[in-house]
Scaffold this motif. Structure first.
Motif, PDB file in Angstrom:
ATOM      1  N   PHE A   1       0.829  -1.208   0.000  1.00  0.00           N
ATOM      2  CA  PHE A   1       0.000   0.000   0.000  1.00  0.00           C
ATOM      3  C   PHE A   1       0.857   1.249   0.000  1.00  0.00           C
ATOM      4  N   GLU A   2       1.913   1.258   0.817  1.00  0.00           N
ATOM      5  CA  GLU A   2       2.782   2.430   0.899  1.00  0.00           C
ATOM      6  C   GLU A   2       3.424   2.728  -0.450  1.00  0.00           C
ATOM      7  N   GLY A   3       3.922   1.694  -1.111  1.00  0.00           N
ATOM      8  CA  GLY A   3       4.561   1.878  -2.410  1.00  0.00           C
ATOM      9  C   GLY A   3       3.596   2.385  -3.466  1.00  0.00           C
ATOM     10  N   MET A   4       2.389   1.873  -3.456  1.00  0.00           N
ATOM     11  CA  MET A   4       1.392   2.289  -4.450  1.00  0.00           C
ATOM     12  C   MET A   4       0.883   3.700  -4.182  1.00  0.00           C
ATOM     13  N   GLU A   5       0.641   4.009  -2.907  1.00  0.00           N
ATOM     14  CA  GLU A   5       0.145   5.341  -2.571  1.00  0.00           C
ATOM     15  C   GLU A   5       1.169   6.413  -2.903  1.00  0.00           C
ATOM     16  N   GLU A   6       2.440   6.064  -2.776  1.00  0.00           N
ATOM     17  CA  GLU A   6       3.512   7.001  -3.100  1.00  0.00           C
ATOM     18  C   GLU A   6       3.415   7.440  -4.563  1.00  0.00           C
ATOM     19  N   LYS A   7       3.062   6.509  -5.432  1.00  0.00           N
ATOM     20  CA  LYS A   7       3.026   6.815  -6.863  1.00  0.00           C
ATOM     21  C   LYS A   7       1.632   7.187  -7.365  1.00  0.00           C
ATOM     22  N   PHE A   8       0.594   6.501  -6.912  1.00  0.00           N
ATOM     23  CA  PHE A   8      -0.731   6.685  -7.491  1.00  0.00           C
ATOM     24  C   PHE A   8      -1.747   7.331  -6.561  1.00  0.00           C
ATOM     25  N   GLY A   9      -1.327   7.738  -5.361  1.00  0.00           N
ATOM     26  CA  GLY A   9      -2.278   8.281  -4.408  1.00  0.00           C
ATOM     27  C   GLY A   9      -3.023   7.138  -3.729  1.00  0.00           C
ATOM     28  N   LYS A  10      -3.915   7.459  -2.835  1.00  0.00           N
ATOM     29  CA  LYS A  10      -4.643   6.426  -2.089  1.00  0.00           C
ATOM     30  C   LYS A  10      -5.558   5.650  -3.032  1.00  0.00           C
ATOM     31  N   ILE A  11      -5.373   4.343  -3.054  1.00  0.00           N
ATOM     32  CA  ILE A  11      -6.226   3.481  -3.868  1.00  0.00           C
ATOM     33  C   ILE A  11      -7.300   2.935  -2.940  1.00  0.00           C
ATOM     34  N   SER A  12      -8.488   3.504  -3.046  1.00  0.00           N
ATOM     35  CA  SER A  12      -9.573   3.123  -2.139  1.00  0.00           C
ATOM     36  C   SER A  12      -9.988   1.675  -2.347  1.00  0.00           C
ATOM     37  N   ARG A  13     -10.526   1.101  -1.340  1.00  0.00           N
ATOM     38  CA  ARG A  13     -11.046  -0.268  -1.301  1.00  0.00           C
ATOM     39  C   ARG A  13      -9.959  -1.334  -1.302  1.00  0.00           C
ATOM     40  N   LEU A  14      -8.713  -0.974  -1.458  1.00  0.00           N
ATOM     41  CA  LEU A  14      -7.650  -1.975  -1.511  1.00  0.00           C
ATOM     42  C   LEU A  14      -7.358  -2.552  -0.124  1.00  0.00           C
ATOM     43  N   GLU A  15      -7.429  -1.710   0.905  1.00  0.00           N
ATOM     44  CA  GLU A  15      -7.082  -2.141   2.260  1.00  0.00           C
ATOM     45  C   GLU A  15      -7.960  -3.285   2.761  1.00  0.00           C
ATOM     46  N   ASP A  16      -9.241  -3.264   2.397  1.00  0.00           N
ATOM     47  CA  ASP A  16     -10.190  -4.250   2.912  1.00  0.00           C
ATOM     48  C   ASP A  16     -10.372  -5.452   1.987  1.00  0.00           C
ATOM     49  N   SER A  17      -9.629  -5.492   0.918  1.00  0.00           N
ATOM     50  CA  SER A  17      -9.808  -6.547  -0.080  1.00  0.00           C
ATOM     51  C   SER A  17      -8.987  -7.789   0.232  1.00  0.00           C
ATOM     52  N   LYS A  18      -9.455  -8.927  -0.305  1.00  0.00           N
ATOM     53  CA  LYS A  18      -8.687 -10.163  -0.233  1.00  0.00           C
ATOM     54  C   LYS A  18      -7.626 -10.083  -1.336  1.00  0.00           C
ATOM     55  N   ILE A  19      -6.363 -10.146  -0.948  1.00  0.00           N
ATOM     56  CA  ILE A  19      -5.266 -10.016  -1.910  1.00  0.00           C
ATOM     57  C   ILE A  19      -4.399 -11.265  -1.871  1.00  0.00           C
ATOM     58  N   GLU A  20      -4.164 -11.830  -3.052  1.00  0.00           N
ATOM     59  CA  GLU A  20      -3.318 -13.012  -3.181  1.00  0.00           C
ATOM     60  C   GLU A  20      -2.173 -12.714  -4.145  1.00  0.00           C
ATOM     61  N   SER A  21      -1.024 -13.245  -3.823  1.00  0.00           N
ATOM     62  CA  SER A  21       0.125 -13.186  -4.720  1.00  0.00           C
ATOM     63  C   SER A  21       0.114 -14.477  -5.516  1.00  0.00           C
ATOM     64  N   ALA A  22       0.421 -14.384  -6.814  1.00  0.00           N
ATOM     65  CA  ALA A  22       0.395 -15.582  -7.653  1.00  0.00           C
ATOM     66  C   ALA A  22       1.496 -15.516  -8.710  1.00  0.00           C
ATOM     67  N   ARG A  23       1.808 -16.698  -9.268  1.00  0.00           N
ATOM     68  CA  ARG A  23       2.787 -16.798 -10.349  1.00  0.00           C
ATOM     69  C   ARG A  23       2.130 -17.445 -11.565  1.00  0.00           C
ATOM     70  N   ALA A  24       2.521 -16.965 -12.724  1.00  0.00           N
ATOM     71  CA  ALA A  24       2.112 -17.560 -13.990  1.00  0.00           C
ATOM     72  C   ALA A  24       3.340 -17.498 -14.887  1.00  0.00           C
ATOM     73  N   ASP A  25       3.935 -18.650 -15.133  1.00  0.00           N
ATOM     74  CA  ASP A  25       5.223 -18.715 -15.837  1.00  0.00           C
ATOM     75  C   ASP A  25       6.221 -17.828 -15.095  1.00  0.00           C
TER      76      ASP A  25
END
Length: 160
Positions: free
Chosen positions: A19-43
């Protein structure tokens, strides 16, 4: 066709850093804090799945929004606008040439990740890497942005 192989829910400490890295560049991204977030790999790609949608991808150790992420969160920073003549090339993965650019965010520096939008409807078409500063993008010749991800590519069509 690419397919997501491994999926892991993001830990709280990783989410905070994200969140800190994204807010630094794009401002506050609403709804992200409360979302289910998964990291994944594809190739060889790393992506973030937010509430079942691939909204961010990793490039050179940093997270950036996918075209879907730009749509989902209404991101309007670091934008390069192309004319209608450039659209068919952009959505086929071509790099963005200066003659097709009608405007660019002046804060863009060489190496920044940018959002490519089309002029008529202001819809995002691609994500790219700036090859020149935003103030030099509108020109008569030369390549201005390297395309990284675009509508319709294998990343866009990635299966969960």
């Amino acid at each position: 066709m690419l397919k997501v192989k491994s999926r892991v829910q993001l830990r709280k400490s990783d989410r905070k850093k994200l969140f800190e890295g994204m807010e630094e560049k794009f401002g506050k991204i609403s709804r992200l804090e409360d979302s289910k977030i998964e990291s994944a790999r594809a190739d060889d790609m790393e992506v973030l799945i937010v509430e079942g949608k691939i909204l961010f991808f990793k490039y050179e150790e940093d997270w950036h929004p996918t075209v879907r992420g730009v749509l989902e969160y209404g991101i309007n920073e670091y934008v390069v606008v192309v004319d209608q003549g450039a659209v068919k090339f952009v959505i086929n993965g071509a790099d963005i040439m200066s003659p097709g650019i009608v405007s660019a965010d002046p804060v863009i520096k060489e190496g920044d990740i940018v959002v490519i939008k089309e002029q008529a409807h202001n819809k995002p078409l691609a994500i790219g890497k700036a090859l020149v500063p935003g103030t030099q993008m509108v020109a008569d010749s030369g390549k201005a942005v390297e395309s990284l991800h675009y509508v319709g590519d294998e990343f866009w069509n990635l299966e969960l």
